[in-house]
Design a protein around this motif. Structure first.
Motif, PDB file in Angstrom:
ATOM      1  N   HIS A  53       2.235   1.724  -3.395  1.00 24.27           N
ATOM      2  CA  HIS A  53       1.155   2.183  -4.273  1.00 24.27           C
ATOM      3  C   HIS A  53       0.899   3.672  -4.083  1.00 24.27           C
ATOM      4  O   HIS A  53       0.743   4.422  -5.059  1.00 24.27           O
ATOM      5  CB  HIS A  53      -0.113   1.386  -3.974  1.00 24.27           C
ATOM      6  CG  HIS A  53      -1.316   1.837  -4.749  1.00 24.27           C
ATOM      7  ND1 HIS A  53      -1.406   1.706  -6.122  1.00 24.27           N
ATOM      8  CD2 HIS A  53      -2.461   2.458  -4.348  1.00 24.27           C
ATOM      9  CE1 HIS A  53      -2.563   2.200  -6.530  1.00 24.27           C
ATOM     10  NE2 HIS A  53      -3.214   2.666  -5.478  1.00 24.27           N
ATOM     11  N   HIS A  54       0.877   4.113  -2.836  1.00 27.90           N
ATOM     12  CA  HIS A  54       0.644   5.530  -2.554  1.00 27.90           C
ATOM     13  C   HIS A  54       1.782   6.396  -3.087  1.00 27.90           C
ATOM     14  O   HIS A  54       1.538   7.505  -3.583  1.00 27.90           O
ATOM     15  CB  HIS A  54       0.482   5.733  -1.048  1.00 27.90           C
ATOM     16  CG  HIS A  54      -0.794   5.159  -0.506  1.00 27.90           C
ATOM     17  ND1 HIS A  54      -0.939   4.721   0.787  1.00 27.90           N
ATOM     18  CD2 HIS A  54      -1.993   4.932  -1.115  1.00 27.90           C
ATOM     19  CE1 HIS A  54      -2.153   4.269   0.980  1.00 27.90           C
ATOM     20  NE2 HIS A  54      -2.819   4.382  -0.161  1.00 27.90           N
ATOM     21  N   ARG A  55       3.001   5.878  -2.979  1.00 26.32           N
ATOM     22  CA  ARG A  55       4.145   6.624  -3.521  1.00 26.32           C
ATOM     23  C   ARG A  55       4.030   6.773  -5.032  1.00 26.32           C
ATOM     24  O   ARG A  55       4.339   7.831  -5.587  1.00 26.32           O
ATOM     25  CB  ARG A  55       5.456   5.931  -3.143  1.00 26.32           C
ATOM     26  CG  ARG A  55       5.905   6.171  -1.713  1.00 26.32           C
ATOM     27  CD  ARG A  55       7.400   5.888  -1.551  1.00 26.32           C
ATOM     28  NE  ARG A  55       7.704   4.496  -1.858  1.00 26.32           N
ATOM     29  CZ  ARG A  55       7.788   3.532  -0.952  1.00 26.32           C
ATOM     30  NH1 ARG A  55       7.576   3.805   0.327  1.00 26.32           N
ATOM     31  NH2 ARG A  55       8.090   2.294  -1.299  1.00 26.32           N
TER      32      ARG A  55
ATOM     33  N   LEU B   2       1.272   6.752  -6.802  1.00 30.47           N
ATOM     34  CA  LEU B   2       0.196   7.705  -7.087  1.00 30.47           C
ATOM     35  C   LEU B   2       0.670   9.138  -6.866  1.00 30.47           C
ATOM     36  O   LEU B   2       0.365  10.035  -7.669  1.00 30.47           O
ATOM     37  CB  LEU B   2      -1.012   7.412  -6.197  1.00 30.47           C
ATOM     38  CG  LEU B   2      -1.857   6.191  -6.558  1.00 30.47           C
ATOM     39  CD1 LEU B   2      -2.989   6.018  -5.549  1.00 30.47           C
ATOM     40  CD2 LEU B   2      -2.423   6.318  -7.972  1.00 30.47           C
ATOM     41  N   ALA B   3       1.409   9.356  -5.788  1.00 33.21           N
ATOM     42  CA  ALA B   3       1.915  10.697  -5.496  1.00 33.21           C
ATOM     43  C   ALA B   3       2.861  11.160  -6.586  1.00 33.21           C
ATOM     44  O   ALA B   3       2.824  12.330  -7.008  1.00 33.21           O
ATOM     45  CB  ALA B   3       2.615  10.705  -4.141  1.00 33.21           C
TER      46      ALA B   3
ATOM     47  N   LEU C  69       0.820  -1.204   0.000  1.00 30.68           N
ATOM     48  CA  LEU C  69       0.000   0.000   0.000  1.00 30.68           C
ATOM     49  C   LEU C  69       0.857   1.258   0.000  1.00 30.68           C
ATOM     50  O   LEU C  69       0.565   2.224  -0.702  1.00 30.68           O
ATOM     51  CB  LEU C  69      -0.921  -0.003   1.231  1.00 30.68           C
ATOM     52  CG  LEU C  69      -2.105  -0.970   1.190  1.00 30.68           C
ATOM     53  CD1 LEU C  69      -2.831  -0.977   2.523  1.00 30.68           C
ATOM     54  CD2 LEU C  69      -3.063  -0.595   0.060  1.00 30.68           C
ATOM     55  N   THR C  70       1.940   1.228   0.783  1.00 30.59           N
ATOM     56  CA  THR C  70       2.847   2.370   0.825  1.00 30.59           C
ATOM     57  C   THR C  70       3.473   2.623  -0.541  1.00 30.59           C
ATOM     58  O   THR C  70       3.558   3.771  -1.001  1.00 30.59           O
ATOM     59  CB  THR C  70       3.955   2.140   1.873  1.00 30.59           C
ATOM     60  OG1 THR C  70       3.348   1.966   3.152  1.00 30.59           O
ATOM     61  CG2 THR C  70       4.911   3.317   1.915  1.00 30.59           C
TER      62      THR C  70
ATOM     63  N   THR D 160      -4.174  18.905  -2.958  1.00 27.65           N
ATOM     64  CA  THR D 160      -3.077  18.032  -3.373  1.00 27.65           C
ATOM     65  C   THR D 160      -1.925  18.843  -3.928  1.00 27.65           C
ATOM     66  O   THR D 160      -0.760  18.602  -3.616  1.00 27.65           O
ATOM     67  CB  THR D 160      -3.557  17.016  -4.425  1.00 27.65           C
ATOM     68  OG1 THR D 160      -4.518  16.141  -3.835  1.00 27.65           O
ATOM     69  CG2 THR D 160      -2.395  16.185  -4.970  1.00 27.65           C
TER      70      THR D 160
END
Length: 214
Positions: free
Chosen positions: A8-10, A12-13, A5-6, A51
């Motif tokens: 994945h979030h990176r 996306l960011a 998940l981490t 964002t």
């Protein structure tokens, strides 16, 4: 699972960051730096204003990121020991540096960045300072460090590595980048760019290659 998940979030960011800088570059070119708001950039990048503000609280911070990322993207640092060509073969090292530089400044994003700075310089001199101090100067310094390393190893005779770095990169930029500032259709073929780099390398070797030992 948490690690996935981490990651994945990176991703996306990073995707959002790239969308923001790409949208900002286009809007700066189209509307000018002063005529482009962060809100308009968020809309064009299809991200929320929160964002965008989280990553870039000011327009200056956003432009600074564009400059830094444009000069660093896929270019490495030829002055860093991890990526710098090994001393010992001046022709090979200069060719590698020259090809990397030609690829970097031949990208539309880089030409766009220069156009923004040139157009807005009278009203926003800080944009020129960012382009020089955060982008061009560190890159030139990295080439200078490579030439100094070759000089110290006895593979080249470069008493003024700063001037030599400017000469070498200037020869390439004069063919690859600067005509693009005036000629909208300037898009030299890969073979022509390779030839320009090769000629710049030959000129450097003629001037700076160490004389063969007796």
């Amino acid at each position: 699972m948490a690690a996935e998940l981490t990651a994945h979030h990176r991703r996306l960011a990073q995707q959002k960051r790239e969308a923001i800088t790409a949208a900002a570059t286009e809007l700066f070119l189209d509307r000018g730096y002063d005529g482009t708001s962060l809100a308009r950039i968020a809309e064009a990048a299809e991200v929320s204003k929160s964002t965008l503000f989280k990553q870039f609280p000011t327009k200056a911070a956003l432009f600074e990121a564009i400059v830094t990322e444009s000069w660093q993207r896929d270019s490495g640092d030829v002055g860093d020991t991890a990526t710098r060509p090994e001393a010992g073969d001046l022709r090979s090292g200069l060719t590698a540096i020259g090809n990397r530089y030609a690829d970097l400044i031949g990208r539309p994003r880089m030409a766009g960045l220069f156009r923004i700075v040139i157009a807005e310089l009278p009203r926003f001199p800080e944009l020129g300072r960012m382009q020089f101090e955060l982008g061009k100067l560190p890159y030139f310094a990295s080439v200078q460090r490579y030439l100094e390393a070759e000089h110290e190893a006895g593979n080249a005779e470069v008493p003024d590595a700063e001037s030599a770095a400017n000469q070498f990169l200037g020869m390439i930029a004069n063919y690859v980048l600067w005509p693009r500032m005036l000629l909208t259709g300037w898009d030299p073929a890969a073979a022509d760019v390779d030839h320009a780099v090769e000629e710049a390398v030959r000129t450097m070797l003629a001037r700076y290659a160490a004389a063969p030992s007796a």
